[in-house]
Design a protein around this motif. Structure first.
Motif, PDB file in Angstrom:
ATOM      1  N   UNK A  35       2.269  -4.508  -5.818  1.00 27.55           N
ATOM      2  CA  UNK A  35       2.744  -5.335  -4.711  1.00 27.55           C
ATOM      3  C   UNK A  35       1.796  -6.504  -4.456  1.00 27.55           C
ATOM      4  N   UNK A  36       0.494  -6.244  -4.525  1.00 31.06           N
ATOM      5  CA  UNK A  36      -0.474  -7.316  -4.349  1.00 31.06           C
ATOM      6  C   UNK A  36      -0.308  -8.397  -5.410  1.00 31.06           C
ATOM      7  N   UNK A  48      -4.016 -17.115  -4.119  1.00 26.34           N
ATOM      8  CA  UNK A  48      -4.226 -16.363  -2.884  1.00 26.34           C
ATOM      9  C   UNK A  48      -3.425 -15.072  -2.940  1.00 26.34           C
ATOM     10  N   UNK A  49      -4.027 -13.972  -2.496  1.00 29.38           N
ATOM     11  CA  UNK A  49      -3.318 -12.694  -2.431  1.00 29.38           C
ATOM     12  C   UNK A  49      -3.389 -12.163  -0.998  1.00 29.38           C
ATOM     13  N   UNK A  50      -2.385 -11.372  -0.587  1.00 29.31           N
ATOM     14  CA  UNK A  50      -2.440 -10.765   0.753  1.00 29.31           C
ATOM     15  C   UNK A  50      -3.662  -9.860   0.861  1.00 29.31           C
ATOM     16  N   UNK A  51      -4.124  -9.645   2.081  1.00 23.74           N
ATOM     17  CA  UNK A  51      -5.342  -8.855   2.258  1.00 23.74           C
ATOM     18  C   UNK A  51      -5.140  -7.580   3.068  1.00 23.74           C
ATOM     19  N   UNK A  52      -3.927  -7.345   3.568  1.00 23.84           N
ATOM     20  CA  UNK A  52      -3.646  -6.109   4.291  1.00 23.84           C
ATOM     21  C   UNK A  52      -2.567  -5.345   3.542  1.00 23.84           C
ATOM     22  N   UNK A  73     -11.925  -0.352  -2.447  1.00 31.20           N
ATOM     23  CA  UNK A  73     -13.084  -0.731  -3.259  1.00 31.20           C
ATOM     24  C   UNK A  73     -12.657  -1.250  -4.628  1.00 31.20           C
ATOM     25  N   UNK A  74     -11.787  -0.525  -5.294  1.00 33.91           N
ATOM     26  CA  UNK A  74     -11.410  -0.908  -6.643  1.00 33.91           C
ATOM     27  C   UNK A  74     -10.492  -2.129  -6.670  1.00 33.91           C
ATOM     28  N   UNK A  75      -9.564  -2.194  -5.720  1.00 28.78           N
ATOM     29  CA  UNK A  75      -8.682  -3.364  -5.664  1.00 28.78           C
ATOM     30  C   UNK A  75      -9.485  -4.617  -5.332  1.00 28.78           C
ATOM     31  N   UNK A  76     -10.407  -4.515  -4.372  1.00 27.82           N
ATOM     32  CA  UNK A  76     -11.222  -5.674  -3.992  1.00 27.82           C
ATOM     33  C   UNK A  76     -12.033  -6.182  -5.182  1.00 27.82           C
ATOM     34  N   UNK A  77     -12.632  -5.244  -5.914  1.00 30.79           N
ATOM     35  CA  UNK A  77     -13.431  -5.632  -7.075  1.00 30.79           C
ATOM     36  C   UNK A  77     -12.582  -6.350  -8.114  1.00 30.79           C
ATOM     37  N   UNK A  78     -11.405  -5.807  -8.385  1.00 30.36           N
ATOM     38  CA  UNK A  78     -10.531  -6.413  -9.390  1.00 30.36           C
ATOM     39  C   UNK A  78     -10.078  -7.803  -8.953  1.00 30.36           C
ATOM     40  N   UNK A  79      -9.710  -7.959  -7.703  1.00 36.56           N
ATOM     41  CA  UNK A  79      -9.240  -9.255  -7.230  1.00 36.56           C
ATOM     42  C   UNK A  79     -10.356 -10.300  -7.307  1.00 36.56           C
ATOM     43  N   UNK A  80     -11.576  -9.898  -6.983  1.00 37.74           N
ATOM     44  CA  UNK A  80     -12.704 -10.823  -7.068  1.00 37.74           C
ATOM     45  C   UNK A  80     -12.979 -11.229  -8.507  1.00 37.74           C
ATOM     46  N   UNK A  81     -12.867 -10.272  -9.428  1.00 39.54           N
ATOM     47  CA  UNK A  81     -13.104 -10.580 -10.835  1.00 39.54           C
ATOM     48  C   UNK A  81     -12.046 -11.530 -11.381  1.00 39.54           C
ATOM     49  N   UNK A  82     -10.846 -11.435 -10.859  1.00 40.47           N
ATOM     50  CA  UNK A  82      -9.773 -12.336 -11.287  1.00 40.47           C
ATOM     51  C   UNK A  82      -9.886 -13.715 -10.618  1.00 40.47           C
ATOM     52  N   UNK A  83     -10.788 -13.837  -9.658  1.00 36.46           N
ATOM     53  CA  UNK A  83     -10.959 -15.113  -8.972  1.00 36.46           C
ATOM     54  C   UNK A  83      -9.935 -15.367  -7.889  1.00 36.46           C
ATOM     55  N   UNK A  84      -9.235 -14.304  -7.441  1.00 45.04           N
ATOM     56  CA  UNK A  84      -8.271 -14.472  -6.367  1.00 45.04           C
ATOM     57  C   UNK A  84      -9.002 -14.582  -5.026  1.00 45.04           C
ATOM     58  N   UNK A  86      -8.583 -14.478  -0.546  1.00 40.34           N
ATOM     59  CA  UNK A  86      -7.803 -13.957   0.573  1.00 40.34           C
ATOM     60  C   UNK A  86      -8.195 -14.696   1.847  1.00 40.34           C
ATOM     61  N   UNK A  87      -7.303 -14.640   2.827  1.00 38.69           N
ATOM     62  CA  UNK A  87      -7.611 -15.241   4.127  1.00 38.69           C
ATOM     63  C   UNK A  87      -8.682 -14.442   4.870  1.00 38.69           C
ATOM     64  N   UNK A  88      -8.585 -13.132   4.796  1.00 39.60           N
ATOM     65  CA  UNK A  88      -9.520 -12.255   5.493  1.00 39.60           C
ATOM     66  C   UNK A  88      -9.942 -11.136   4.569  1.00 39.60           C
ATOM     67  N   UNK A  89     -10.785 -10.230   5.034  1.00 33.33           N
ATOM     68  CA  UNK A  89     -11.226  -9.120   4.194  1.00 33.33           C
ATOM     69  C   UNK A  89     -10.074  -8.178   3.867  1.00 33.33           C
ATOM     70  N   UNK A  90     -10.138  -7.553   2.684  1.00 32.53           N
ATOM     71  CA  UNK A  90      -9.127  -6.574   2.302  1.00 32.53           C
ATOM     72  C   UNK A  90      -9.158  -5.385   3.252  1.00 32.53           C
ATOM     73  N   UNK A  91      -7.963  -4.861   3.528  1.00 32.38           N
ATOM     74  CA  UNK A  91      -7.850  -3.654   4.339  1.00 32.38           C
ATOM     75  C   UNK A  91      -6.673  -2.828   3.832  1.00 32.38           C
ATOM     76  N   UNK A  92      -6.867  -1.522   3.736  1.00 32.38           N
ATOM     77  CA  UNK A  92      -5.797  -0.600   3.353  1.00 32.38           C
ATOM     78  C   UNK A  92      -5.554   0.338   4.525  1.00 32.38           C
ATOM     79  N   UNK A  93      -4.306   0.415   4.983  1.00 31.84           N
ATOM     80  CA  UNK A  93      -3.961   1.308   6.082  1.00 31.84           C
ATOM     81  C   UNK A  93      -2.891   2.298   5.635  1.00 31.84           C
ATOM     82  N   UNK A  94      -3.077   3.557   6.004  1.00 31.70           N
ATOM     83  CA  UNK A  94      -2.046   4.570   5.805  1.00 31.70           C
ATOM     84  C   UNK A  94      -1.177   4.597   7.055  1.00 31.70           C
ATOM     85  N   UNK A  95       0.129   4.502   6.869  1.00 33.24           N
ATOM     86  CA  UNK A  95       1.040   4.460   8.012  1.00 33.24           C
ATOM     87  C   UNK A  95       2.075   5.569   7.873  1.00 33.24           C
ATOM     88  N   UNK A  96       2.521   6.067   9.006  1.00 37.41           N
ATOM     89  CA  UNK A  96       3.513   7.133   9.025  1.00 37.41           C
ATOM     90  C   UNK A  96       4.928   6.593   9.015  1.00 37.41           C
TER      91      UNK A  96
END
Length: 224
Positions: A35-36, A48-52, A73-84, A86-96
């Motif tokens: 999705x990212x 630019x990639x979404x960060x939430x 951790x792993x997604x952030x590292x990969x996105x940085x290596x690709x040179x992408x 984001x507007x803000x820091x990456x965040x992953x949320x689990x939602x019900x």
């Protein structure tokens, strides 16, 4: 992708003995990455990639310990290596299920965690290199502390320029009776002026570029 397999191995270690939860978590991590990448947006010379990332779990009590942290951790590292970027820091949320999500979804938020409909890119001058979000309510740019986007630019007024995004995908510029004005090329902005995504805007000693982010219609519906 080797890094995605690394993510899977880490999650497998954490989820050993919980096959049902394990499968969901592994599929969710793959979906988050897909999705990212599918949501990335080319803005001038940057990507630019979404960060939430919102990951649905049928039962939040079954969210594996450390799931979000490992994905992050792993997604952030990969996105940085690709040179992408984001507007803000990456965040992953689990939602019900009460969140109404059936699939992994992504959002664009600024450094304050506020949902963004558009983006301001600093291209030249004191604003160069900066990225800021344009919220549903719009943003004010200036050098005063009351500005939403405060720039250290001696050519700006305290409250210089207001921006907001329209339903038809334009960014409206409104000069706030600034001392040095707002420029579109050689033309001064004297009234509320809609411009298309990617337009360059001059204020003070800075040059900005304004962008509309993907998913505008959905974000506007959520804001109602």
């Amino acid at each position: 992708m080797g890094w995605l397999r690394s993510l899977e191995r880490v999650l497998e270690e954490r989820l050993e003995g919980s096959p049902g939860v394990q499968m969901h978590a592994l599929e969710a991590s793959r979906a988050a990455v897909r999705t990212l990448l599918d949501s990335r947006r080319r803005c001038g010379s940057m990507t630019l990639v979404p960060n939430l990332v919102l990951v649905p779990f049928p039962d939040l009590a079954e969210v594996p310990e450390g799931f979000a942290e490992e994905v992050l951790r792993l997604v952030s590292t990969e996105m940085q290596q690709r040179g992408f970027r984001t507007l803000g820091p990456f965040e992953v949320r689990s939602v019900g299920p009460e969140a109404g999500l059936e699939d992994v979804e992504v959002r664009w938020t600024d450094s304050r965690g506020i949902p963004a409909l558009g983006m301001v890119e600093g291209v030249e001058g004191p604003a160069g290199g900066g990225l800021w979000g344009i919220s549903c309510e719009g943003v004010v740019i200036g050098r005063g502390p009351e500005s939403d986007i405060r720039l250290v630019d001696p050519g700006l007024s305290r409250l210089h320029l207001k921006l907001h995004v329209t339903e038809d995908g334009k960014v409206v510029l409104e000069d706030l009776q600034s001392h040095n004005g707002t420029r579109l090329g050689r033309r001064q902005v004297t009234e509320a002026t809609p411009v298309k995504s990617g337009t360059r805007v001059g204020i003070g000693e800075s040059v900005l570029r304004v962008w509309v982010l993907p998913g505008l219609a959905a974000r506007l519906r959520e804001a109602e």
